[in-house]
Write a protein that holds these residues in place. Structure first.
Motif, PDB file in Angstrom:
ATOM      1  N   ARG A  27     -70.121-113.729 105.701  1.00  0.00           N
ATOM      2  CA  ARG A  27     -69.038-114.264 106.411  1.00  0.00           C
ATOM      3  C   ARG A  27     -68.995-114.584 107.462  1.00  0.00           C
ATOM      4  NH1 ARG A  27     -64.735-109.303 107.150  1.00  0.00           N
ATOM      5  NH2 ARG A  27     -66.303-108.168 109.005  1.00  0.00           N
ATOM      6  N   THR A 145     -55.711-113.254 102.792  1.00  0.00           N
ATOM      7  CA  THR A 145     -56.316-113.972 103.108  1.00  0.00           C
ATOM      8  C   THR A 145     -55.488-115.771 103.034  1.00  0.00           C
ATOM      9  OG1 THR A 145     -58.023-112.444 102.847  1.00  0.00           O
ATOM     10  CG2 THR A 145     -59.060-114.736 102.990  1.00  0.00           C
ATOM     11  N   LEU A 146     -55.593-115.875 104.246  1.00  0.00           N
ATOM     12  CA  LEU A 146     -54.891-117.257 103.923  1.00  0.00           C
ATOM     13  C   LEU A 146     -56.590-117.982 103.499  1.00  0.00           C
ATOM     14  CD1 LEU A 146     -51.932-117.420 106.185  1.00  0.00           C
ATOM     15  CD2 LEU A 146     -52.745-116.750 104.250  1.00  0.00           C
ATOM     16  N   GLN A 147     -56.334-119.333 102.907  1.00  0.00           N
ATOM     17  CA  GLN A 147     -57.643-120.153 102.421  1.00  0.00           C
ATOM     18  C   GLN A 147     -57.048-121.634 103.640  1.00  0.00           C
ATOM     19  OE1 GLN A 147     -59.522-119.296 100.969  1.00  0.00           O
ATOM     20  NE2 GLN A 147     -59.007-117.949 100.214  1.00  0.00           N
ATOM     21  N   ASP A 148     -58.324-122.272 103.518  1.00  0.00           N
ATOM     22  CA  ASP A 148     -58.163-123.645 104.755  1.00  0.00           C
ATOM     23  C   ASP A 148     -57.310-124.440 103.991  1.00  0.00           C
ATOM     24  OD1 ASP A 148     -60.161-122.133 107.000  1.00  0.00           O
ATOM     25  OD2 ASP A 148     -61.142-123.027 106.165  1.00  0.00           O
TER      26      ASP A 148
END
Length: 148
Positions: A27, A145-148
């Motif tokens: 990551r 988890t938030l995505q871009d």
């Protein structure tokens, strides 16, 4: 061994420590300019303390302290410890324990009544270490988890 606030010059060494394990390797992206902006935001926030353990000019460990005000526990402040890493060749040397003793003392100095951390379930050795130094797995942490 010196424990101190990180500087912008320390960021490459810190990112290298973050990338030097099975989870970080997938990551982290050493050299990414996003780390400079992240460091600037951390450094500008008085409730953040990005710390390094240094000896002989070499960064051997790092962690981030976040001081969190709250209403629960009669208005208690909490110290949150995250992004803990020790250089591979220093693991088992006692450095982690010394770094945590230092970090907990920083939380005490800031008036925190609790010190907390999260650890990835994929790191059983880290969990055993945290329990050995007195942390109790009293809660289950949850994330999205938030995505871009």
């Amino acid at each position: 061994m010196t424990f101190r606030r990180a500087t912008a010059d320390d960021v490459p060494a810190i990112v290298a420590l973050l990338a030097d394990d099975m989870l970080g390797a997938a990551r982290e992206a050493p050299g990414d300019p996003a780390y400079a902006a992240a460091f600037a935001a951390i450094d500008a926030d008085p409730n953040q303390f990005l710390a390094v353990a240094e000896q002989g000019g070499r960064i051997l460990g790092c962690l981030q302290l976040t001081f969190i005000p709250g209403l629960s526990h009669r208005g208690a402040w909490r110290g949150q410890i995250e992004s803990v890493r020790i250089a591979t060749d220093q693991r088992g040397s006692g450095l982690g324990r010394r770094m945590f003793d230092w970090a907990i003392a920083q939380c005490h100095t800031r008036g925190c009544r609790l010190v907390q951390l999260t650890t990835d379930k994929a790191r059983p050795d880290a969990r055993r270490f945290y329990e050995a130094i007195g942390f109790v797995a009293s809660h289950d942490g949850m994330k999205i988890t938030l995505q871009d």
